[in-house]
Each structure stands twice: as C-alpha cells, then as structure tokens.
Design a protein around this motif. Sequence first.
Motif, short mmCIF file in Angstrom:
data_model
loop_
_atom_site.label_atom_id
_atom_site.label_comp_id
_atom_site.label_asym_id
_atom_site.label_seq_id
_atom_site.Cartn_x
_atom_site.Cartn_y
_atom_site.Cartn_z
N LEU A 101 18.17 -44.03 -26.07
CA LEU A 101 19.47 -43.95 -27.46
C LEU A 101 19.23 -44.53 -28.39
O LEU A 101 20.44 -44.24 -29.28
N LYS A 102 18.33 -44.44 -29.15
CA LYS A 102 17.73 -43.74 -30.94
C LYS A 102 18.86 -42.48 -30.58
O LYS A 102 19.30 -42.73 -31.87
N ALA A 103 18.74 -41.43 -29.83
CA ALA A 103 19.33 -40.33 -30.11
C ALA A 103 20.60 -40.01 -30.27
O ALA A 103 21.78 -40.14 -31.12
N MET A 104 20.90 -40.78 -29.13
CA MET A 104 23.04 -41.15 -29.50
C MET A 104 23.63 -42.15 -30.98
O MET A 104 24.63 -41.78 -30.53
N LEU A 107 23.20 -39.45 -32.79
CA LEU A 107 24.50 -38.72 -33.00
C LEU A 107 26.20 -39.54 -33.72
O LEU A 107 27.14 -38.75 -32.43
N ARG A 108 25.84 -40.77 -33.70
CA ARG A 108 27.42 -41.65 -33.55
C ARG A 108 28.25 -42.27 -32.15
O ARG A 108 29.18 -41.96 -32.49
N GLU A 109 27.28 -41.80 -31.36
CA GLU A 109 28.01 -42.12 -29.79
C GLU A 109 28.09 -43.25 -28.57
O GLU A 109 27.07 -43.61 -28.82
N ILE A 110 28.61 -44.13 -29.95
CA ILE A 110 28.17 -45.67 -29.74
C ILE A 110 29.12 -46.39 -28.43
O ILE A 110 27.82 -46.84 -27.14
N GLU A 111 29.69 -45.00 -28.31
CA GLU A 111 30.35 -46.24 -26.44
C GLU A 111 29.41 -45.43 -24.94
O GLU A 111 28.82 -46.58 -24.36
#
Length: 290
Positions: A101-104, A107-111
């Motif tokens: 989750l931290k990596a997402m 990377l601004r991969e919120i969805e």
Amino acid sequence: MKRIDSYVILLILINAAIVTSVIVQIHPLIDVHSYSLLLLSINFLVIIFSFLILWFLRIRGQELRKEVEIENLQNYVEKTKMLIDALNVQAHEHKRNLQTLKAMIALREIEEAEEYLNEITENQKTTDMYLYVEDPALNVTLNTQKKLAKNKNINFNFGFKDDISTWNIRSWDVNAIVGNLLNNSFEAVMNRKKTKRYVGLEFLKDEESDSKIIRIINSGPKLSDSQKSKIFEQGYSTKGSGRGYGLHIVKEIVDKYHGEIKITSNEFKTVFELVLPLCEEETSDDKKII
C-alpha cells in the motif's frame, strides 16, 4: 476411581476365597489352639495384603493422572507454538500488505491502492484472526482449537455470556475442562459429513443460582445410557486402550468444585453442561480467571 475401587474389592474377595479354601482343608488336621493361632495369622496377612493392594492401585492411579497432566502440559506447549507461528504469519502478511500500500500511494496509484485495501478487508472476514481472551491459558486453547477445527472442516463457535473474570475458578482448571471436552467433541464429530461437523462452546451463568456453566455441544453420534454413565470413568474409552483419562480429569475437577455434569444426547447432537456453583473453598493463593 470407581474402576480402581472395583479392582480392590475383587482382589480382596479372591484373597478371602483362597484363605477360606486353605482353612477348610487344614481345619481337620490341627488342634483348636493351633487353629486359632493360624486363623489369627491368616487374618493379619489378609489385612496386610489388602492394604498393599490398595496402596499399589492408589499409586498407579496417581501415576496415570500425572501422565495425563504431563500430556496436557505438552499439548499446551505445542498449542502455544502453533499460535505463535500463526501470529508470525499474520504479522508477516500485514507487513507485506502495508509495504504494498505504501508503494502504491508513493506512485500515486490511489484507485489501485483502494481496490487492494478492499480486497484485504474482505479477505480478513474469511481468514483466521487471533481472538483475544483475558485468560492466557484459555486464550491459547481457544485460538489453537479454532485453527484445528478449520483444518478438520469443523464448524467451531464459542461465546461468552458471562464475565469469566469474576469466576472463582482456577485458570488451569477451566483450561483443562475446555481442552479435554473440545478434544473429545472434535473426535466425536469426525464420523459426520464435513457439512455436519459442528462444535459449540458457551460460558454462561445461571441467573437463579448464580452458578457458572460451561456448555459444549457437538453434532456427534448419540450416546447410549450406558455410555453416559461410564464416559467419565478412569480408563473408559470407545477408542481403544490408553485412552479415557481426559474426561475423567474433567469429572475430578468438577467434583472438586462440588459441581455436576449433565449430559443430553440424541441423534442430532450431544450436550455436556458443567454446572459449577460459587466455591468458597479456594485459597487466595490459587490463580483465578483473570
């Protein structure tokens, strides 16, 4: 103890029969004075022999109880190790999920992060979660039995309808009762189809008498009247030799608290209900449920 007492009575009767037979044979061969001395000596030997039999059987009974207690302690240690392993796996998975989750988020991969979090939340509903109970020993037993039940495809549920922290009963005694009865119930339901394997455990209080009640329900086969009357005898088991001590320990613990065990059984379920009245005889040094 009933079985041991039966052995004592049987051996004493055999001993008495042998002595009687000897007396009948030698009575015509000796005078009255010698006969009286012989009879006195034989009676003395019978008493000594009877006490030796009783002592031996009592020692053997104590050894058997110690063996069962050691086995229960070993099972407790094994269950603790299993629980620690399960918690380590859960901790590892939680750490991995947080890192993902931290990596997402970085990377601004919120969805994608939101979708991943929803999957984790949904998955937690169907996976084993650590259940916290205030008493450490009971904590280990319930969590490991829950895991064991899942591995055996047993639907196992338990609930607290009373605050067990107020129970004036030693922690180890409650744990021994629950552990032995659950082991027995799990074995009883294994002959059922996977969809019909059910074991339930309840801790509750009788509002009228204020007695504490431990109730265990299983979907195993019906117990006959004969089985219900013998099931708590030391050494009695339908599963072969070397068994039948766990439930005897349960009976001894219940007797120590001046309680009673009620058994109801039909073709659908068997219910063990242990009624434990408020006990005033426990010393302050005994560890209560905390």
